[in-house]
Design an enzyme around this catalytic site. Sequence first.
Site, short mmCIF file in Angstrom:
data_model
loop_
_atom_site.label_atom_id
_atom_site.label_comp_id
_atom_site.label_asym_id
_atom_site.label_seq_id
_atom_site.Cartn_x
_atom_site.Cartn_y
_atom_site.Cartn_z
N TYR A 94 -2.63 1.86 13.04
CA TYR A 94 -3.69 2.70 12.46
C TYR A 94 -4.69 3.12 13.55
O TYR A 94 -4.51 2.82 14.73
CB TYR A 94 -4.36 1.96 11.30
CG TYR A 94 -3.43 1.77 10.11
CD1 TYR A 94 -2.94 2.87 9.41
CD2 TYR A 94 -3.02 0.50 9.72
CE1 TYR A 94 -2.08 2.70 8.33
CE2 TYR A 94 -2.15 0.32 8.64
CZ TYR A 94 -1.69 1.43 7.95
OH TYR A 94 -0.83 1.27 6.89
N GLU A 136 -1.09 -2.51 13.26
CA GLU A 136 -0.06 -1.75 12.52
C GLU A 136 0.00 -0.28 12.91
O GLU A 136 0.66 0.50 12.26
CB GLU A 136 -0.30 -1.88 11.01
CG GLU A 136 0.61 -2.87 10.30
CD GLU A 136 0.35 -4.33 10.68
OE1 GLU A 136 -0.79 -4.68 11.09
OE2 GLU A 136 1.29 -5.13 10.60
N HIS A 164 3.86 0.77 12.33
CA HIS A 164 4.75 1.22 11.26
C HIS A 164 5.92 2.05 11.81
O HIS A 164 6.96 2.14 11.18
CB HIS A 164 3.97 2.03 10.22
CG HIS A 164 3.09 1.16 9.37
ND1 HIS A 164 3.55 0.00 8.78
CD2 HIS A 164 1.79 1.24 9.03
CE1 HIS A 164 2.57 -0.57 8.10
NE2 HIS A 164 1.48 0.16 8.25
N GLN A 192 11.47 -5.26 -1.91
CA GLN A 192 11.90 -4.28 -2.91
C GLN A 192 10.80 -3.86 -3.87
O GLN A 192 10.73 -2.70 -4.25
CB GLN A 192 13.08 -4.86 -3.71
CG GLN A 192 14.40 -4.68 -3.02
CD GLN A 192 15.52 -5.40 -3.76
OE1 GLN A 192 15.94 -6.48 -3.37
NE2 GLN A 192 15.99 -4.82 -4.83
N ARG A 199 -8.40 -7.65 13.00
CA ARG A 199 -6.94 -7.63 12.94
C ARG A 199 -6.46 -6.74 14.10
O ARG A 199 -6.84 -5.57 14.19
CB ARG A 199 -6.49 -7.07 11.60
CG ARG A 199 -5.02 -6.76 11.49
CD ARG A 199 -4.24 -7.88 10.88
NE ARG A 199 -2.84 -7.48 10.67
CZ ARG A 199 -1.85 -8.31 10.41
NH1 ARG A 199 -2.08 -9.61 10.33
NH2 ARG A 199 -0.63 -7.88 10.26
FE1 SF4 Z 1 7.83 -8.60 -1.89
FE2 SF4 Z 1 8.26 -10.37 -3.83
FE3 SF4 Z 1 10.31 -9.49 -2.34
FE4 SF4 Z 1 8.44 -11.12 -1.31
S1 SF4 Z 1 9.91 -11.59 -2.94
S2 SF4 Z 1 9.26 -9.29 -0.35
S3 SF4 Z 1 6.61 -10.39 -2.33
S4 SF4 Z 1 9.06 -8.27 -3.74
#
Ligand code: SF4
Length: 677
Positions: free
Chosen positions: A170, A168, A256, A342, A218
């Site tokens: 880092y 990612e 990122h 979201q 990772r």
């Molecule tokens: Fe995140 Fe839930 Fe949307 Fe999946 S459904 S991207 S876990 S907020």
Amino acid sequence: GLQRVLRPGRIGRLPLPHRIVMGAMHLGWENRDDDGRALAAFYLARVRGGAGLMVTGGAAVSAAGADVPGYGVLDDPAFRARLRRVAGEVGVAGGLLALQLFHAGRYARPAAGGPRPVAPSAVPSPISRLTPDTLSAAGVSRIVEDFARGAHHARELGFSAVEIMGSEGYLIDQFLSPLTNRRDDEWGGDPQRRMRFGVAVVRAVREAVGTDFPVVMRMTGDDLLPGGTDRDTVAEYARALAAAGADALNVGVGWHESPTPTVQAVVPPGHWVPVASAVKAAVGALPVLASNRINRLAQAEAILAGTPLDLISMARPFLADPALIERSRAGRPVNICVACNQACIDRSLVGAAVSCMVNPLVGREADPEFEAEREDRAAPATQAEPGVRAAPSGQVGPVVRVGSVAVREPRTVAVVGAGPAGLRAARDLALAGHRVTVYEADREPGGQFRLACRVPGKADYAETIRFLTAELTRLGVVLHTGRPVAGADEGLLRRYDGIIVATGVVPRRVDLPGGALPHVRDYGAAFTDDALGPRVAVIGGGGIAVDLAHLASQPGAGRPRQVTVLLRGERLGPRMGRSTRWAVLAELRRRQVAVVSGVRDLRIDTDAVHLVDGTGAARSVPADTVVIAAGQLPADGLVRTVRRTGVWHRVVGGARDTTGLDAVRAFAEGHAAALAF
Ligand code: SF4
């Protein structure tokens, strides 16, 4: 079948119950001063739902390695005490938890007065907008020791494994890439020397934990950066990590700062599997994990069947459904992660605690109401619902008395509207043991999600509706579809002990010259209308206008469509999530959607929209179909009637308020209303 995915696996000496690993997620409450209670509850809920090996969010191996203010640092005894409780409780429950050892390097966003970010070279970070200090050779060696000390802590605290965060973008990745490592010393100058840091960390960690403790590395399989690490170097690096003592390689994709979307809904599921397969080809027998945009077990099964990959890492799907494994195993509907970002990634980006749009209980696993969710694993007893008969349009199931859950006196509740808020409220009320009847005006449940699932990348929104309606059936909720509830139903509503008004939204109408012409439609109609013309103008600039433009930009009847978005403001989709907006707008550009901002003086005629654009120039945009997506208003016509009944009630989701409405809020309000009853 899921026979490959459900077959036991192994990492080093650690037997795994199946082939799914829960990938690391920074939750935002790792450092909460609650003796690790909320964190333990989060993982325990996943253990009960069938999770095998789970990887924690990053634990910084030193203060300078912390990602954001408030990040857990392993040198902090209080943080370690919390981790000890978490590891202990997970172990007692039979779960397997790997501690992720983390150093952000130049991505670190320190608190005021915190240590300066450090990196192999002073290359500015587009994430933090800071330029890190260049590490001295001694400083590099100290960080290698920090990783070793962190690994030692992990073992001593009771974890089952460690994962070294080397992807990612880092710190470890920053050493590997020529873009961020401009050194010419022991730690940089050519690919072999750039690899040395990651290899040294694995070797030191291996020495610290001994030969029998599992160490997962990772790593990045493809950094998706022009001028970044090439494929041959990645393959050679993978072999070197294996030789240094890694028991498994967990393959991430992208940094990122990469300009290519990796985890957004616009990325097709399984898109990155070839990247992990290339690493697997390089290392032979060593277990390799694929990750990113894998959200269901059937897909994991197909990957294991079609590639030599050994394990699949899934992260967000365990937020959406803690019982992902058990439900899949039993063939029951799963609450699918729809990759909206979201409530998870977008919140994490600003240092807030994560949740999940489709599962508002994330982060509240220690609360008493979460107990109801535990019922998933027990077969509920059923009994007939007294007093309520099914209408012909409705689907009727038995009423479920929830076995182990202490239910308050069961009462009857009417839920009006079966969109996200109403479905969630009905499900959670039924889960608490109440007798619930849902009235939906449409022929099918789903509300705005039925529109959303037509948008490219959002097909999984249909799974959310499917999951919740299956839950209603399981829990004996009576669902009447094609049954609007209006003022004349006051008598009906009075018969209930509670009413949830979840009637959703109506498109906002705008008065434009020509707005009544037959080729002008509101967004609701446009979403379901397959007869959009070859030239579509979308009037509006919010998330719905973006979705519509995306949908319309798919070729219609084999012909490409020209789509133009006309917005009054300057910024398209201003309220879209930070991790998603850029990816979707890039997709619109790729599909040659035109955007005209700052428009005014709109006038529609039969084959064009006439306007003055942001530069003050008069323009005509040819259009056979004009779609108005100028926002929404609450569909709250029933509220007065409900108030008159004097019955306990709540108005939720768009019916309550459309300002700042999104699905995260709708689900959360549905859930909260069920709790409040
Ligand atoms: Fe995140 Fe839930 Fe949307 Fe999946 S459904 S991207 S876990 S907020």
